[in-house]
Motif scaffolding. Sequence first.
Motif, PDB file in Angstrom:
ATOM      1  N   ASP A   2      46.526  23.736   5.530  1.00 29.39           N
ATOM      2  CA  ASP A   2      46.536  22.873   4.357  1.00 29.39           C
ATOM      3  C   ASP A   2      47.787  22.011   4.379  1.00 29.39           C
ATOM      4  OD1 ASP A   2      48.547  24.469   3.545  1.00 29.39           O
ATOM      5  OD2 ASP A   2      47.667  25.043   1.629  1.00 29.39           O
ATOM      6  N   ARG A  31      37.587  18.933   2.652  1.00 20.48           N
ATOM      7  CA  ARG A  31      38.339  19.632   1.631  1.00 20.48           C
ATOM      8  C   ARG A  31      37.801  21.036   1.449  1.00 20.48           C
ATOM      9  NH1 ARG A  31      40.787  15.870  -1.434  1.00 20.48           N
ATOM     10  NH2 ARG A  31      40.897  13.865  -0.396  1.00 20.48           N
ATOM     11  N   ARG A  35      41.145  20.663  -1.814  1.00 19.58           N
ATOM     12  CA  ARG A  35      42.333  20.505  -0.979  1.00 19.58           C
ATOM     13  C   ARG A  35      42.025  20.155   0.468  1.00 19.58           C
ATOM     14  NH1 ARG A  35      46.265  24.936  -3.663  1.00 19.58           N
ATOM     15  NH2 ARG A  35      45.795  24.203  -5.743  1.00 19.58           N
ATOM     16  N   GLN A  37      42.103  19.936   4.375  1.00 16.37           N
ATOM     17  CA  GLN A  37      42.378  20.844   5.475  1.00 16.37           C
ATOM     18  C   GLN A  37      42.602  20.000   6.712  1.00 16.37           C
ATOM     19  OE1 GLN A  37      42.611  24.297   5.185  1.00 16.37           O
ATOM     20  NE2 GLN A  37      42.565  23.703   3.032  1.00 16.37           N
TER      21      GLN A  37
END
Lengths: 144, 144
Positions: A2, A31, A35, A37
């Motif tokens: 991440d 994501r 978030r 990657q």
Amino acid sequence: MDIADVANRSGFPASALRFYEEKGLIRSLGRKGERRQFPAEVLNQLALISLGQSVGFSLDEIRRMLGTDGEPEIDRQALLAKADELDATIRQLRAVSKGLRHAAACPEPRHTDCPTFQKLLAEAMPKGGQKKKGVQPFGKTAGD
Amino acid sequence: MDIADVANRSGFPASALRFYEEKGLIRSLGRKGERRQFPAEVLNQLALISLGQSVGFSLDEIRRMLGTDGEPEIDRQALLAKADELDATIRQLRAVSKGLRHAAACPEPRHTDCPTFQKLLAEAMPKGGQKKKGVQPFGKTAGD
DNA sequence: CTAAAGGCTCAAGTCGACTTGAGGCCAATA
DNA sequence: TATTGGCCTCAAGTCGACTTGAGCCTTTAG
């Protein structure tokens, strides 16, 4: 990985990573939730970006040279042209370095008056009446 | 010389000359009427400025190095430090130039995968995990 | 379960080095 | 004499490469 991982390992702040992604210099795999990657190879790309920047390429140029989009092959002509540019810069840099060292040793109060210095400068000048922007020695991170 | 003269002979636009004066990089002898009059030596100083810029010094650094205020002597230590900085930059630049030439010749679709390339890059990296801004190859004025 | 930590987006701010524009003054030329 | 063009000042805009802040949502540890 991440974004925080990438940030730690690459030294680039997360904000810069987002910025680069937006600009198309790097890509995230998608994501996880919301978030980003990133694939491991992004570290390599970032190293390249960092290096490219340190020798004065703009992000745009770097993107073109890296062909992040998975270009089948990049413009090799352009790469050679860049290399030539760099070589010219190097010559200039060498002259200036010499000039600086001379200035540090020379007793003249104004180096503009010293003939040795003048000669070095003349050498350093690109042949035409130049006009352009230059090179940036990498500064200190002290106090960043 | 009036500003137009200096502009023509130096290649710097008048606006830049005013800007430099304001910043203390050059000085005019005063005004003839309302117009600045520059001494001939300003051309030399401008050449120096131009060169300094081309190797990546900021106007601030240049001012410090030139000591335009008529400093009795400039910080020779600083000059040497700059020269060292430049030399480091040169080493980096050389590695990148090589890297670029290799990339142009190498068949790998992604040079990030090419070991030769990787090695060159590794060389190019300043020892620490660096972080900073770099050098700008002087670009083309074409289309400015 | 809840709250802190950290990620997200988008807009705006920053920095260096100038450029551009508005509005005004002055001198040489037709 | 009138006009044009060069110079003046000051404020604001530009560009690249990010950073910062506001406001919101998610993930994870206690």
